[in-house]
Design an enzyme around this catalytic site. Structure first.
Site, PDB file in Angstrom:
ATOM      1  N   ASP A 135      49.424 113.729  41.523  1.00 34.20           N
ATOM      2  CA  ASP A 135      49.486 114.170  42.903  1.00 34.20           C
ATOM      3  C   ASP A 135      50.544 115.261  43.045  1.00 34.20           C
ATOM      4  OD1 ASP A 135      48.482 113.261  45.776  1.00 34.20           O
ATOM      5  OD2 ASP A 135      50.662 113.408  45.933  1.00 34.20           O
TER       6      ASP A 135
ATOM      7  N   HIS B 126      42.995 106.655  43.829  1.00 36.23           N
ATOM      8  CA  HIS B 126      43.967 107.745  43.693  1.00 36.23           C
ATOM      9  C   HIS B 126      45.230 107.279  42.972  1.00 36.23           C
ATOM     10  CE1 HIS B 126      46.200 111.358  44.623  1.00 36.23           C
ATOM     11  NE2 HIS B 126      47.120 110.647  45.256  1.00 36.23           N
TER      12      HIS B 126
END
Length: 292
Positions: free
Chosen positions: A107, A272
């Site tokens: 990320d 994620h």
């Protein structure tokens, strides 16, 4: 008290231009640095780091502006540019005696890792990227109603003042919404870990927004300059991501191939927060990368 990875030392080390970074360091062998994402701290790597530490020196810093690392005021766009944050990582590793190392980011940390790979090809031996496309490409693929999935990117890109006030006024609800909706299995993130992420994020609203604001400004400029110059990542690169291409209508592997000629692109069924959802899969992908 800051939570850290069990069995690892928790230290403070110099980053770039007078900033100090907190980091967990453990294991022995060839060094690998792991950079966390949003809205997390280095603690997200706890499972993967333990799996890698038998064969590697594993270094897990909190990015500037996050966790227990310094949070300098964003007095100019460079303060939270990914170029500056990449310099932090290179400086930190050098303080530990590592002039060359493998780098893996998730990320926000993956954006920093991408910039480090372009800016410091003599230093980064291998590059791992979890669940992003580069900043320039990210803005190019967000369009129409599907862009709503990235509403926070647009919110935090706004001029200073309103985004910080809005987020600080409901910090647990804001940051908690991502922890709840981006995980395939919320039980992989224990309540004490979730609480640590919320605590750390609520204490860093201004610097987190500054990090995101940089990605709508100076980071785009840096990516565009590299694209125009034909710059590419010189080291072996592994990208592991969800199938965002299907959801947003683009070919993610094709996007990455333009930047990384030596590419292993993998799709995952994990959420994620894949280092916590599927640590065995992510550790194996990193080990495969380091063997190339």
């Amino acid at each position: 008290m800051t939570l850290t990875i069990p069995g690892f030392d928790h230290v403070r080390l110099p980053g770039a231009v007078g900033v100090a970074l907190a980091a967990a360091v453990g294991g022995s062998g060839r060094p690998v640095v792991l950079l966390h994402g949003f809205p997390q701290t280095h603690l997200m790597w706890r499972h993967v780091a333990e799996r890698l530490a038998d064969e590697h020196t594993v270094i897990c810093p909190d990015l500037r502006g996050y966790g227990a690392s310094d949070k300098p005021a964003a007095t100019d766009p460079d303060v939270y540019a990914k170029r500056t944050m990449a310099a932090d990582v290179v400086t930190l590793a050098a303080a530990l005696g590592h002039e060359r190392f493998a780098l893996v980011g998730h990320d926000r940390g993956a954006l920093v890792a991408f910039r480090a790979g372009l800016d410091h090809p003599e230093t980064i031996t291998h590059l791992g990227i979890l669940d992003i496309v580069p900043t320039l490409d990210m803005w190019n693929v967000l369009h129409g109603a599907s862009a709503a999935v990235g509403y926070h990117l647009f919110l935090m890109a706004q001029p200073p003042g309103l985004p910080e006030a809005m987020i600080a006024g409901s910090a647990d609800a804001f940051f908690g919404s991502f922890l709840d909706t981006w995980a395939n299995d919320p039980t992989t993130m224990p309540e004490y870990v979730r609480a640590e992420y919320l605590r750390a994020s609520a204490a860093a609203v201004t610097s987190i927004v500054a990090d995101y604001r940089a990605s709508a400004g100076i980071d785009v400029m840096h990516d565009q300059a590299d694209l125009d110059a034909g710059s590419q990542l010189a080291m072996p690169v592994t990208v592991v991501q969800q199938d965002w291409g299907v959801q947003l209508g683009y070919d993610a592997a094709w996007v990455w191939k333009a930047w990384a000629p030596d590419l292993d692109h993998r799709l995952t069924r994990a959420g994620h927060f894949m280092a916590e959802d599927a640590p065995d899969e992510i550790a194996a992908a990193i080990q495969d990368l380091l063997a190339r």
